[in-house]
Design a protein around this motif. Structure first.
Motif, short mmCIF file in Angstrom:
data_model
loop_
_atom_site.label_atom_id
_atom_site.label_comp_id
_atom_site.label_asym_id
_atom_site.label_seq_id
_atom_site.Cartn_x
_atom_site.Cartn_y
_atom_site.Cartn_z
N LEU A 47 0.84 -1.21 0.00
CA LEU A 47 0.00 0.00 0.00
C LEU A 47 0.87 1.25 0.00
O LEU A 47 0.60 2.22 -0.71
CB LEU A 47 -0.92 -0.01 1.23
CG LEU A 47 -2.10 -0.98 1.18
CD1 LEU A 47 -2.77 -1.09 2.57
CD2 LEU A 47 -3.12 -0.53 0.12
N PHE A 48 1.96 1.23 0.74
CA PHE A 48 2.85 2.40 0.77
C PHE A 48 3.50 2.61 -0.59
O PHE A 48 3.65 3.73 -1.07
CB PHE A 48 3.92 2.24 1.85
CG PHE A 48 4.78 3.46 2.04
CD1 PHE A 48 6.07 3.52 1.52
CD2 PHE A 48 4.29 4.58 2.72
CE1 PHE A 48 6.86 4.66 1.68
CE2 PHE A 48 5.07 5.73 2.90
CZ PHE A 48 6.36 5.76 2.37
N LYS A 49 3.86 1.49 -1.25
CA LYS A 49 4.50 1.60 -2.57
C LYS A 49 3.54 2.19 -3.61
O LYS A 49 3.96 2.73 -4.62
CB LYS A 49 4.98 0.22 -3.03
CG LYS A 49 6.22 -0.27 -2.29
CD LYS A 49 6.74 -1.58 -2.86
CE LYS A 49 8.07 -1.97 -2.22
NZ LYS A 49 8.65 -3.19 -2.82
N GLU A 50 2.23 2.07 -3.31
CA GLU A 50 1.23 2.61 -4.25
C GLU A 50 0.67 3.95 -3.76
O GLU A 50 -0.25 4.50 -4.34
CB GLU A 50 0.08 1.59 -4.41
CG GLU A 50 0.53 0.28 -5.05
CD GLU A 50 -0.42 -0.89 -4.73
OE1 GLU A 50 -0.12 -2.03 -5.12
OE2 GLU A 50 -1.46 -0.62 -4.07
N GLY A 51 1.23 4.43 -2.65
CA GLY A 51 0.66 5.61 -1.99
C GLY A 51 1.24 6.94 -2.46
O GLY A 51 2.14 6.98 -3.32
N PRO A 52 0.78 8.04 -1.89
CA PRO A 52 1.15 9.39 -2.34
C PRO A 52 2.62 9.74 -2.17
O PRO A 52 3.22 10.39 -3.03
CB PRO A 52 0.26 10.30 -1.49
CG PRO A 52 -0.15 9.50 -0.30
CD PRO A 52 -0.20 8.08 -0.78
N GLU A 53 3.23 9.27 -1.07
CA GLU A 53 4.64 9.63 -0.85
C GLU A 53 5.53 9.02 -1.94
O GLU A 53 6.39 9.70 -2.50
CB GLU A 53 5.11 9.14 0.53
CG GLU A 53 4.39 9.74 1.72
CD GLU A 53 3.14 8.95 2.13
OE1 GLU A 53 2.56 9.27 3.19
OE2 GLU A 53 2.75 8.02 1.39
N GLN A 87 8.44 9.16 -7.44
CA GLN A 87 8.48 8.73 -8.85
C GLN A 87 8.36 9.94 -9.79
O GLN A 87 9.09 10.08 -10.77
CB GLN A 87 7.33 7.75 -9.13
CG GLN A 87 7.49 6.40 -8.40
CD GLN A 87 6.18 5.59 -8.39
OE1 GLN A 87 5.73 5.13 -7.37
NE2 GLN A 87 5.58 5.46 -9.54
N GLU A 88 7.44 10.86 -9.46
CA GLU A 88 7.23 12.04 -10.31
C GLU A 88 8.49 12.90 -10.35
O GLU A 88 8.90 13.39 -11.41
CB GLU A 88 6.03 12.85 -9.79
CG GLU A 88 4.69 12.17 -10.02
CD GLU A 88 3.56 12.91 -9.31
OE1 GLU A 88 2.39 12.52 -9.50
OE2 GLU A 88 3.85 13.86 -8.54
N ARG A 120 13.24 14.89 -13.26
CA ARG A 120 14.70 15.06 -13.39
C ARG A 120 15.22 14.43 -14.68
O ARG A 120 16.19 14.89 -15.27
CB ARG A 120 15.40 14.45 -12.17
CG ARG A 120 15.20 15.27 -10.91
CD ARG A 120 15.64 14.58 -9.63
NE ARG A 120 15.29 15.42 -8.47
CZ ARG A 120 14.84 14.95 -7.31
NH1 ARG A 120 14.68 13.63 -7.16
NH2 ARG A 120 14.54 15.76 -6.32
N LEU A 121 14.53 13.37 -15.10
CA LEU A 121 14.95 12.69 -16.33
C LEU A 121 14.20 13.21 -17.56
O LEU A 121 14.54 12.86 -18.69
CB LEU A 121 14.71 11.17 -16.19
CG LEU A 121 15.55 10.45 -15.12
CD1 LEU A 121 15.03 9.03 -14.92
CD2 LEU A 121 17.02 10.45 -15.51
N ILE A 168 8.19 5.95 -14.89
CA ILE A 168 8.95 5.74 -13.63
C ILE A 168 8.01 5.07 -12.62
O ILE A 168 7.34 5.72 -11.82
CB ILE A 168 9.54 7.04 -13.08
CG1 ILE A 168 10.47 7.67 -14.11
CG2 ILE A 168 10.31 6.77 -11.77
CD1 ILE A 168 11.69 6.81 -14.49
N THR A 169 7.96 3.75 -12.67
CA THR A 169 7.15 2.96 -11.73
C THR A 169 7.86 2.90 -10.38
O THR A 169 9.03 3.32 -10.25
CB THR A 169 7.02 1.52 -12.25
OG1 THR A 169 8.34 0.97 -12.31
CG2 THR A 169 6.36 1.48 -13.64
N GLU A 170 7.19 2.35 -9.37
CA GLU A 170 7.82 2.19 -8.05
C GLU A 170 9.05 1.30 -8.19
O GLU A 170 10.10 1.54 -7.59
CB GLU A 170 6.80 1.58 -7.08
CG GLU A 170 7.28 1.48 -5.66
CD GLU A 170 8.23 0.31 -5.44
OE1 GLU A 170 8.05 -0.74 -6.09
OE2 GLU A 170 9.20 0.49 -4.66
#
Ligand SMILES: O=P(O)(O)O[C@H]1[C@H](OP(=O)(O)O)[C@@H](OP(=O)(O)O)[C@H](O)[C@@H](O)[C@H]1OP(=O)(O)O
Length: 479
Positions: A248-254, A259-260, A265-266, A273-275
Motif C-alpha cells: 500500500l505504501f509503494k502505491e501511496g502518495p509519498e 516517482q514524479e 529530473r529525467l 517511472i514505476t515504483e
C-alpha cells in the motif's frame, strides 16, 4: 551535515576560489531558477559519500553505522565495554553476524538493467550527472552475480575479525583458535560461506597462521530457520497479503511523488517511472557506493526527502516480513534463540564448576533475515506503534530503522563475563556498540547479571518451541 553542490561536473568550492562566494551563489541560484538545473547534492564531510547514504537500510555499508571506521577500519574502543568490576574477565562470546557487502540479487539486477535502458534511450537534459549516466556509466552488473559476496564483503569480515580479536583479546586468540575453542557456523549460501572464510582469513593473516586450516559447519536449520518454519513459509513468505502495508505504501502518495520527481529530473513521462524503477535507481546508488565506494550519478535522482520515503518502504518490508509485523516472524527464530542460550548456559555451568570453558567463541554467519527475527524476539527496536502505510510522517523518529540496525556485516555479540564468586554478567553489543536488553533495567551497571537476563527471558526459555510455533494449524496469522 552541510550539503554542497556539484555544478558542471566540478565541485562548486573549486569554482568559487576565483570569485567572491556571494557572486557564485547568486549565479547558481539563477541557474537553478532559469533552467530548472538540478544540482546533485553531496556531503561537505566527504564528497565521495552520497548525502542519502544514511538511508540505505539493509543495503547500507557498516561504515555508515560506525563512521569512525571510515578513518581507521581497525579501531576498537575497549573502554566502552565497562564490566562492573576490574576482576571481571570475558569468558564466552557468541556472535551472530550478517554476511558482508554483496552484489544485487538477480531480480534486482534485471530491474536495474531495465532502468538503465530507459535512461539511456529516453532521458534528456544537460545536467552533468545525466550526461555521466548516458555517456560514461555502463550496466556492469550481470545475472550471475546474484547476491554473491563482493570483494568489499571479504574485507568487511576480515576487518571485523581483527576488531573482535582486539575487543576481546583473551577470548578470540590464536591459542584458542588453534585449540579448537573457536567454532564457526554458517548458512549454506555462498555469500555466508565466503564471509566465514573471510572472517577466518582475517585471523590467520593477523597471526600469520599458515600451517593449519580451520573447519566451519554448514547449519541452515539455525542460520536459515525461516526456510524450515512451515508456518512462516505458508503464512508470510508465500502470502503477499502479509506485506500488504508495504504494498500500500509503494502505491501511496509519498512514493508517487518520488516517482514524479525522478521523472521530472529525467524529463520522461510520469508513467515510465514505476515504483520498481524508483527502487532500482535507489539500489543502484546504494550498490555503487557499497561495492565501489563511488558517489554514483544515480544518487542524483534523489534528494533527502525522497530517500526517507525509499528507506521507509524497505523498513516496511523488513518490519512485516522479518520483525514485529507478524508474531511468527520472530518465533521462527526460537531455534536460534535456544541454541545461543544453551551455549551460554554451558559456559556458565563450566565457570561455576571451576572448569575451563570448552567453547570460548562461536561465530555464526547468516543473513539480515537471520539476525532481524532474533533481535525482534529479544525485543530490540520496538516502537509503540506498528509501521503502517498510513503513518510514515508519525514514524519519522521510529527506533525500527534498518539503516541503523542491519547494514552489511551487522552483528549481535553476547559476551559472558566471569566476575568471580559466581557473579556472571552478560553484555549485548549491536554492531560493536553496547546495548541494553530491552526492558531489563539493571541498576548496578550496563552489564546485568546473567541470571537476571535469563529471568527476563524466562517465558521464551521455557517455551518458544520451534516445532510447536512453526506447525501449520488453522490458527489465524499473528495469533
Ligand atoms: O531485495 P533483495 O533481493 O535484495 O532482498 C534479498 C535480501 O536482501 P535485503 O532485503 O536484506 O537487503 C536478502 O537478505 P541478505 O541479508 O541475504 O542480503 C535475502 O537473502 C534475499 O532472499 C532477498 O530477500 P527477499 O526477502 O527474498 O527479497
Amino acid at each position: 551535515m552541510t550539503s554542497s553542490v556539484r555544478v558542471l561536473g566540478r565541485n562548486l568550492p573549486e569554482l568559487c576560489v576565483i570569485m567572491t562566494p556571494n557572486f557564485w551563489i547568486l549565479v547558481v541560484a539563477l541557474l537553478i531558477n532559469i533552467t530548472g538545473f538540478y544540482c546533485c547534492l553531496y556531503s561537505e564531510e566527504d564528497p565521495d559519500i552520497p548525502v542519502i547514504a544514511k538511508y540505505f537500510t539493509t543495503k547500507g555499508r557498516y561504515e555508515e553505522v560506525n563512521p569512525h571506521l571510515r578513518d581507521d577500519i581497525l579501531f576498537v574502543n575497549r573502554s566502552a565495554l565497562k564490566p562492573p568490576s576490574p576482576q571481571c574477565r570475558e569468558a564466552h562470546l557468541t556472535a551472530v553476524i550478517r554476511h558482508g557487502t554483496r552484489y544485487p540479487t538477480i531480480k534486482n539486477i534485471q530491474k536495474m538493467r531495465r532502468l538503465y535502458g530507459l535512461v539511456e534511450s529516453r532521458a534528456s537534459g544537460e545536467e552533468s550527472w545525466l550526461r555521466e549516466i548516458q555517456s560514461q556509466w555502463t550496466m556492469w552488473y550481470t545475472d550471475d552475480m546474484d547476491g554473491r559476496l563482493a570483494m568489499k564483503g571479504v574485507s568487511d569480515h576480515k576487518h571485523l575479525a581483527v576488531r573482535l580479536s582486539k575487543l576481546f583479546p583473551s577470548l578470540l586468540t590464536e591459542e584458542k583458535l588453534r585449540a579448537g575453542q573457536v567454532n564457526f557456523m554458517t548458512s549454506s549460501k555462498h555469500r555466508c560461506v565466503n564471509s566465514t572464510l573471510s572472517f577466518m582469513a582475517g585471523l590467520t593473516e593477523q597471526w600469520a597462521i599458515r600451517d593449519v586450516e580451520f573447519e566451519h559447519t554448514l547449519n541452515d536449520a539455525l542460520m536459515r530457520f525461516f526456510d524450515k518454519c512451515t508456518r512462516f513459509v505458508e503464512e508470510i513468505d508465500k502470502n503477499a497479503t502479509a506485506l500488504a502495508e508495504m504494498q500500500l505504501f509503494k502505491e501511496g502518495p509519498e512514493m508517487r511523488r518520488v516517482q514524479e520527481k525522478i521523472a521530472d529530473r529525467l524529463r520522461v513521462p510520469y508513467q515510465s517511472i514505476t515504483e520498481e524503477m524508483a527502487e532500482a535507481a535507489f539500489d543502484l546508488c546504494a550498490y555503487e557506493f557499497a561495492i565501489k565506494a563511488v558517489n554514483s550519478p544515480w544518487c542524483c535522482l534523489f534528494d533527502e526527502v525522497d530517500a526517507l520515503v525509499m528507506e521507509y518502504s524497505n523498513d516496511l518490508k523488513q518490519f512485516w516480513k522479518r520483525s514485529y509485523g507478524h508474531d511468527i516472524n520472530s518465533k521462527a527464530s526460537c531455534i536460534l534463540f535456544h541454541d545461543v542460550f544453551s551455549r551460554l548456559d554451558k559456559a556458565a555451568n563450566e565457570i561455576k564448576s571451576g572448569q575451563q570453558v570448552t567453547e570460548a567463541v562461536t561465530i555464526q554467519i547468516g543473513h539480515a533475515e537471520t539476525l532481524l527475527p532474533l533481535l525482534t524476539l529479544l525485543g530490540f527496536f520496538r516502537d509503540s506503534e506498528a509501521l503502517k502505510s498510513t503513518n510514515f510522517a508519525q514514524q519519522a523518529q521510529r527506533s525500527f530503522r534498518t539503516s541503523y540496525m542491519m547494514p552489511y556485516a551487522a552483528n549481535l555479540l553476547l559476551v559472558l563475563y566471569d566476575c568471580g564468586n559466581g557473579d556472571l554478567r552478560l553484555q549485548a553489543l549491536l554492531n560493536e556498540k553496547p546495548v541494553a536488553f530491552p526492558g531489563l533495567t539493571d541498576l548496578t551497571s550496563s552489564m546485568p547479571r546473567y541470571e537476571d537476563v535469563r529471568s527476563h527471558y524466562r517465558e521464551l526459555l521455557r517455551g518458544c518451541d520451534f516445532e510447536t510455533e512453526c506447525q501449520l494449524f488453522n490458527k489465524p496469522v499473528d495469533s
